[in-house]
Motif scaffolding. Structure first.
Motif, PDB file in Angstrom:
ATOM      1  N   HIS A 117       0.820  -1.210   0.000  1.00 35.99           N
ATOM      2  CA  HIS A 117       0.000   0.000   0.000  1.00 35.99           C
ATOM      3  C   HIS A 117       0.859   1.267   0.000  1.00 35.99           C
ATOM      4  CE1 HIS A 117      -3.614  -2.369   0.626  1.00 35.99           C
ATOM      5  NE2 HIS A 117      -2.969  -3.041   1.575  1.00 35.99           N
ATOM      6  N   GLY A 118       2.010   1.186  -0.652  1.00 34.55           N
ATOM      7  CA  GLY A 118       2.885   2.341  -0.761  1.00 34.55           C
ATOM      8  C   GLY A 118       4.223   2.131  -0.088  1.00 34.55           C
ATOM      9  N   THR A 146       6.150   3.564  -5.654  1.00 34.70           N
ATOM     10  CA  THR A 146       5.377   4.737  -5.240  1.00 34.70           C
ATOM     11  C   THR A 146       6.256   5.731  -4.488  1.00 34.70           C
ATOM     12  OG1 THR A 146       3.511   3.221  -4.961  1.00 34.70           O
ATOM     13  CG2 THR A 146       3.236   5.464  -4.133  1.00 34.70           C
ATOM     14  N   GLU A 178      -1.146   6.217  -2.493  1.00 41.70           N
ATOM     15  CA  GLU A 178      -1.805   4.919  -2.737  1.00 41.70           C
ATOM     16  C   GLU A 178      -3.279   4.960  -2.348  1.00 41.70           C
ATOM     17  OE1 GLU A 178      -0.770   1.781  -3.704  1.00 41.70           O
ATOM     18  OE2 GLU A 178       1.371   2.069  -4.032  1.00 41.70           O
ATOM     19  N   LYS A 183      -3.334   1.849  -8.766  1.00 44.79           N
ATOM     20  CA  LYS A 183      -2.009   1.369  -9.151  1.00 44.79           C
ATOM     21  C   LYS A 183      -1.690   1.753 -10.598  1.00 44.79           C
ATOM     22  CE  LYS A 183      -0.710  -0.921  -5.413  1.00 44.79           C
ATOM     23  NZ  LYS A 183       0.527  -0.646  -4.657  1.00 44.79           N
TER      24      LYS A 183
END
Length: 691
Positions: A117-118, A146, A178, A183
């Protein structure tokens, strides 16, 4: 031993064993609890530190994520004079990015991209373990794709900014990105953001890079070509297929292996792509829609030096900076025009070159700089900062007479000998430009006429150690020990000399020259730059030197009368270097010079000008007696132009300096030091004549 005693012994041993096990168990338990407590404490502290730094993180916007990373360079009036990498990019939307490119980027940059998630703790742990056990020079990164996007969008890539604070902030912002974007959108931002190198161009974004390297769209590339582009962002210069095909192929093949390992392609496809030549499809007809700069030649040398200065301060010039400089664009244009277009200057041909630097004496700010003329190459040889040409007699105030005023307390009317002189330990006689001797004269007259022998005799009295100390205070340090010969020729640049003479103009205070006054990083943090003043000499020394150097331009017999701006309070010094004895070989006239300088100043500006040929020993590449005035004319017309709206003020005599009349002229001495004794008559390594 009785049976009873034996049983008691056994019982005791059994109890002791139980006690030891119990004690060991308690120690292990306490150790585990201690470790858990320590880890918990570290987690709490780490969380607190993370939260503290994250709270001050800059905002990240759609515009910062989607815009190009161009570095903008401004003049001192806040006008953009140059853009590094600003392009009319072919921004490619996610739907038009080939799946093969997305797979390649994810495989080589962040295999777990679709799972985290990042921030990826597993990646961080893996990178840490790899770096602990790896013998490679290149460390493995723990940043996700990211996080890389965040760094490219809002943070400086300067090595000095790789701190816990920045790492916490980029992790926090990556989590926010995120949460807000898909994505596919993050991949789109990344593909369009990254720097992709280029020759004589700054290429950003993979679609632009596809056009630049292959002359076609991303969806028209082969697998091998796609892999090459995907691997470039890590080191776009090193992986340039034109310049470093071997490294580019190794990187491309690494990407292909990563794709196969990530099941994006088969091993058979990877091997087939590896067999394709790295140069297959490369074009020399580069298309970039480049808007790199204002395309004006007159800022070329200055901008080139700005980029060098950025790198020396730890900044990546390709990281979206706002660079505010000390450039006076009007002064720069005038200097360029004088070197290239003004017929009054009198350049004999397009081969003769120039290097010049204009400095503000009060701050050290470099206001203008030119390092070439009649050339088209971008960031070519900058003769304003080269140090492989002798400065001739412009060295005399810096190495001979300045130290004599400072350390020996000479008055301006100190008597010096202009009589036959042989360098000690040799049979080489030092000569002057006119091959004559004037006997005993004052130091002021010797400097105004640029007599060599009195200068070297003065240096001999000063001593090399004192002279070297004086030069060091003016920002000039040398790899080898100086000698008497350097008293009439130092290997320094116009930039160094302009800054050194500026100390005379600034009451003895020296400022190291600098071009950049402020850098704003992509996260909108401003870093101010200045040059602290150093008292290189006493104000009385500076004043007396100013007085003597005025004579170079004002007196009828002065060597720099061609540089004089009527009515302007100014001072300066000429310098020429002759060819070494025996180098004439029948094709050089006796008056031929290799280099011609003029360095002059007012209280507002200091300007040093060098003229000469890059290949001074080629036939015809010499400076005639008349052409030695070219440097003086460049100074004159530039100083006249930039002084129009500036105060025209003379230097004020310090209280510890007294004025006297000598032969009808004003002369000066420091209070308590009125000696007019003759200089040393001892003969003092060798040089050719210089004026």
């Amino acid at each position: 031993m009785s049976q009873k005693d034996s049983k008691d012994n056994t019982r005791v041993q059994r109890n002791q064993g139980k006690y030891k096990k119990s004690r060991a168990g308690k120690i292990i338990k306490r150790t585990i609890l201690g470790v858990l407590a320590f880890v918990s404490l570290m987690i709490i502290i780490g969380t607190g530190v993370f939260a503290y730094y994250a709270s001050s993180a800059p905002k990240i916007t759609y515009n910062s994520l989607s815009s190009d990373n161009s570095t903008k360079i401004y003049d001192n009036s806040n006008h953009v004079i140059y853009r590094m990498g600003a392009q009319n990019r072919d921004y490619v939307k996610s739907k038009d990015i080939p799946k093969s490119l997305k797979d390649a980027v994810v495989s080589i940059e962040d295999r777990r991209f679709y799972k985290h998630h990042g921030v990826d703790p597993i990646r961080i742990l893996g990178a840490t373990l790899t770096n602990l056990h790896s013998s490679d020079d290149i460390a493995q990164g723990g940043s996700t794709l990211t996080q890389q996007l965040v760094k490219l969008s809002v943070f400086s890539t300067s090595s000095k900014d790789r701190t816990i604070r920045r790492k916490s902030q980029d992790a926090w912002l990556a989590l926010q990105v995120e949460r807000k974007y898909s994505k596919q959108k993050i991949l789109e931002f990344y593909v369009n953001k990254v720097y992709m190198g280029g020759n004589n161009a700054s290429v950003y974004g993979m679609q632009t890079a596809s056009e630049y390297y292959y002359g076609k769209k991303l969806n028209q590339l082969s697998l091998a070509q796609t892999a090459m582009l995907a691997g470039m962002p890590q080191a776009p210069v090193s992986y340039n297929p034109y310049n470093y095909p071997k490294l580019a192929k190794e990187r491309r093949d690494t990407v292909l292996d990563a794709m196969a390992s990530n099941n994006a392609i088969t091993a058979k496809q990877a091997n087939a792509a590896k067999n394709e030549s790295i140069k297959n499809g490369l074009t020399n007809n580069h298309k970039t829609n480049d808007l790199t700069n204002v395309n004006e030649k007159y800022v070329d040398s200055y901008v080139g030096k700005v980029i060098q200065e950025l790198k020396s301060r730890g900044y990546n010039p390709q990281s979206g900076l706002s660079v505010h400089t000390n450039l006076d664009l009007s002064a720069q244009k005038k200097l360029y025009d004088l070197a290239n277009n003004d017929n009054r200057v009198g350049f004999p041909n397009d081969t003769m070159q120039v290097g010049a630097t204009l400095v503000d004496p009060k701050t050290g700010a470099v206001n203008a700089m030119i390092g070439s003329r009649k050339t088209d190459i971008q960031f070519g040889l900058n003769r304003a900062v080269q140090t492989d040409r002798s400065s001739g007699s412009t060295a005399k105030p810096l190495m001979d007479y300045g130290p004599a005023l400072e350390y020996l307390n000479y008055p301006t009317y100190q008597l010096v000998h202009d009589t036959p002189y042989t360098y000690p330990g040799t049979n080489v006689q030092l000569k002057d430009f006119d091959y004559r001797y004037q006997g005993t004269i004052t130091m002021r007259k010797a400097l105004a006429e640029s007599r060599n022998i009195p200068a070297i005799r003065t240096l001999q009295n000063v001593g090399i150690n004192n002279a070297t100390r004086f030069l060091s205070s003016l920002g000039m340090n040398f790899n080898s020990t100086l000698n008497l010969q350097n008293g009439i020729g130092l290997y320094i640049s116009p930039e160094q000399e302009a800054a050194a003479y500026a100390a005379f103009a600034n009451n003895g205070t020296y400022h190291k020259p600098y071009l950049i006054n402020r850098v704003v990083t992509p996260d909108n943090v401003s870093h101010n730059i200045s040059s602290n003043g150093v008292q290189a000499m006493s104000p009385s020394t500076a004043f007396m030197m100013n007085y003597m150097l005025k004579g170079v331009m004002n007196l009828p017999y002065g060597s720099g009368t061609e540089a004089k701006v009527p009515g302007l309070y100014e001072a300066g010094k000429t310098g020429t270097t002759q060819y070494p004895e025996g180098s004439y070989q029948g094709y050089l006239p006796s008056y031929a010079a290799m280099d011609s300088w003029f360095t002059g100043y007012t209280p507002n500006y200091s300007l040093s000008v060098w003229t000469g040929y890059d290949h001074q020993f080629q036939t015809g590449n010499y400076i005639s007696a008349e052409q030695t005035a070219i440097a003086q004319k460049i100074y004159k017309y530039e100083m006249q132009y930039i002084s129009q709206n500036k105060p025209n003020e003379d230097w004020v005599k310090p209280n510890d300096v007294t004025s006297v009349k000598s032969n009808g002229l004003n002369e000066y001495f420091k209070n308590g030091h009125q000696s007019i004794q003759n200089d040393s008559t001892t003969n003092s390594k060798f040089n050719t004549s210089s004026r």
